[in-house]
Design a protein around this motif. Structure first.
Motif, PDB file in Angstrom:
ATOM      1  N   SER A 164      13.000   2.267 -33.964  1.00 40.76           N
ATOM      2  CA  SER A 164      11.560   2.925 -34.099  1.00 40.76           C
ATOM      3  C   SER A 164      11.816   4.168 -34.347  1.00 40.76           C
ATOM      4  O   SER A 164      11.849   4.945 -34.238  1.00 40.76           O
ATOM      5  CB  SER A 164      10.954   2.210 -33.417  1.00 40.76           C
ATOM      6  OG  SER A 164      10.990   3.016 -32.583  1.00 40.76           O
ATOM      7  N   LEU A 165      10.667   4.777 -35.454  1.00 37.66           N
ATOM      8  CA  LEU A 165      10.370   6.192 -35.557  1.00 37.66           C
ATOM      9  C   LEU A 165       9.246   6.784 -34.941  1.00 37.66           C
ATOM     10  O   LEU A 165       8.350   6.129 -34.468  1.00 37.66           O
ATOM     11  CB  LEU A 165       9.872   6.958 -37.243  1.00 37.66           C
ATOM     12  CG  LEU A 165      10.998   5.805 -38.822  1.00 37.66           C
ATOM     13  CD1 LEU A 165      10.112   5.899 -39.872  1.00 37.66           C
ATOM     14  CD2 LEU A 165      11.864   6.720 -37.571  1.00 37.66           C
ATOM     15  N   SER A 174       8.876  11.241 -36.273  1.00 36.07           N
ATOM     16  CA  SER A 174       9.623  11.466 -37.435  1.00 36.07           C
ATOM     17  C   SER A 174       9.259  10.976 -39.106  1.00 36.07           C
ATOM     18  O   SER A 174       9.494  11.107 -39.645  1.00 36.07           O
ATOM     19  CB  SER A 174      10.502  10.212 -36.936  1.00 36.07           C
ATOM     20  OG  SER A 174      11.240  10.793 -35.008  1.00 36.07           O
ATOM     21  N   PHE A 175       8.248   9.942 -38.176  1.00 38.05           N
ATOM     22  CA  PHE A 175       7.236   9.743 -39.727  1.00 38.05           C
ATOM     23  C   PHE A 175       6.840   9.839 -41.038  1.00 38.05           C
ATOM     24  O   PHE A 175       6.852   9.918 -41.858  1.00 38.05           O
ATOM     25  CB  PHE A 175       6.773   8.318 -38.736  1.00 38.05           C
ATOM     26  CG  PHE A 175       5.488   7.273 -39.943  1.00 38.05           C
ATOM     27  CD1 PHE A 175       6.369   6.833 -40.824  1.00 38.05           C
ATOM     28  CD2 PHE A 175       4.923   7.791 -40.340  1.00 38.05           C
ATOM     29  CE1 PHE A 175       5.866   5.670 -41.712  1.00 38.05           C
ATOM     30  CE2 PHE A 175       4.151   7.498 -41.665  1.00 38.05           C
ATOM     31  CZ  PHE A 175       4.722   6.757 -42.449  1.00 38.05           C
ATOM     32  N   VAL A 190       8.786 -10.340 -41.831  1.00 33.91           N
ATOM     33  CA  VAL A 190      10.006  -9.643 -41.461  1.00 33.91           C
ATOM     34  C   VAL A 190       9.691  -8.319 -42.577  1.00 33.91           C
ATOM     35  O   VAL A 190      10.297  -7.866 -42.591  1.00 33.91           O
ATOM     36  CB  VAL A 190      11.314 -10.890 -41.434  1.00 33.91           C
ATOM     37  CG1 VAL A 190      12.591 -10.340 -41.229  1.00 33.91           C
ATOM     38  CG2 VAL A 190      10.994 -11.664 -40.762  1.00 33.91           C
ATOM     39  N   TYR A 191      10.836  -7.539 -41.094  1.00 34.23           N
ATOM     40  CA  TYR A 191      10.384  -6.150 -41.484  1.00 34.23           C
ATOM     41  C   TYR A 191      12.224  -5.738 -42.031  1.00 34.23           C
ATOM     42  O   TYR A 191      13.074  -6.014 -41.796  1.00 34.23           O
ATOM     43  CB  TYR A 191      10.251  -4.649 -41.218  1.00 34.23           C
ATOM     44  CG  TYR A 191       8.692  -4.820 -40.449  1.00 34.23           C
ATOM     45  CD1 TYR A 191       7.740  -4.504 -41.344  1.00 34.23           C
ATOM     46  CD2 TYR A 191       8.735  -5.379 -39.482  1.00 34.23           C
ATOM     47  CE1 TYR A 191       6.199  -4.902 -41.204  1.00 34.23           C
ATOM     48  CE2 TYR A 191       7.272  -5.827 -39.311  1.00 34.23           C
ATOM     49  CZ  TYR A 191       6.125  -5.192 -40.040  1.00 34.23           C
ATOM     50  OH  TYR A 191       4.930  -5.530 -39.698  1.00 34.23           O
ATOM     51  N   ALA A 215       9.027   0.584 -45.183  1.00 38.19           N
ATOM     52  CA  ALA A 215       9.057  -0.597 -43.592  1.00 38.19           C
ATOM     53  C   ALA A 215       8.327  -0.407 -42.799  1.00 38.19           C
ATOM     54  O   ALA A 215       7.215  -1.517 -42.407  1.00 38.19           O
ATOM     55  CB  ALA A 215      10.124  -0.725 -43.419  1.00 38.19           C
ATOM     56  N   GLU A 216       8.286   0.883 -41.870  1.00 34.53           N
ATOM     57  CA  GLU A 216       7.355   1.303 -41.462  1.00 34.53           C
ATOM     58  C   GLU A 216       5.298   1.467 -41.715  1.00 34.53           C
ATOM     59  O   GLU A 216       4.961   0.972 -40.720  1.00 34.53           O
ATOM     60  CB  GLU A 216       7.776   2.497 -40.946  1.00 34.53           C
ATOM     61  CG  GLU A 216       6.917   3.177 -39.545  1.00 34.53           C
ATOM     62  CD  GLU A 216       7.782   2.912 -38.049  1.00 34.53           C
ATOM     63  OE1 GLU A 216       7.366   2.922 -36.996  1.00 34.53           O
ATOM     64  OE2 GLU A 216       8.377   2.029 -38.505  1.00 34.53           O
ATOM     65  N   THR A 217       5.564   1.869 -42.253  1.00 32.79           N
ATOM     66  CA  THR A 217       3.889   1.971 -43.122  1.00 32.79           C
ATOM     67  C   THR A 217       3.790   0.679 -42.887  1.00 32.79           C
ATOM     68  O   THR A 217       2.613   0.184 -42.640  1.00 32.79           O
ATOM     69  CB  THR A 217       3.542   2.634 -44.916  1.00 32.79           C
ATOM     70  OG1 THR A 217       4.450   3.293 -44.782  1.00 32.79           O
ATOM     71  CG2 THR A 217       2.633   2.568 -45.429  1.00 32.79           C
TER      72      THR A 217
END
Length: 123
Positions: free
Chosen positions: A10-11, A15-16, A3-4, A92-94
């Motif tokens: 989302s990016l 953007s990321f 769970v993030y 979180a995205e990583t």
């Protein structure tokens, strides 16, 4: 299933990369363009219009903020910094990307094992 911590939209890759480029220090527009190109091995080339539209969106989401303005050779340079929310989002995205890459590697390894030649069996 992991769970993030952020349930934000989302990016995009651009953007990321912009957020990641700001993770270690504030940067101005041209600095972001060159850092994103370096981080992506030249695959992602930001144009000024794309960069500034992305910066506006990221600032509106509270992921970045203006840091300072400097004048260099008569030109104003605005520096941007990553906010705490932005840092959490990058983390979180990583993690999400790492988990997806791990899952893909497991599936590829399973495929490789299934596709291994079986000696003594004719097809």
């Amino acid at each position: 299933m992991t769970v993030y911590t952020l349930a934000m939209e989302s990016l995009s890759e651009q953007s990321f990369l912009i957020l990641a480029a700001l993770a270690d220090q504030p940067r101005h527009g041209y600095g972001l363009v060159t850092e994103v190109a370096a981080m992506s091995d030249g695959r992602v080339q930001l144009r000024a219009s794309t960069l500034y539209a992305a910066l506006e969106r990221l600032a509106a989401r509270g992921l970045i903020a203006p840091d300072r303005d400097e004048v260099d050779n008569g030109r104003l340079r605005r520096y941007y910094r990553l906010t705490d929310t932005g840092a959490t989002t990058v983390a979180a995205e990583t993690q999400r990307m790492t988990d997806q890459a791990r899952a893909a590697k497991r599936r590829l390894a399973k495929r490789d094992r299934q596709a291994a030649p079986r000696y003594g069996v004719t097809g």
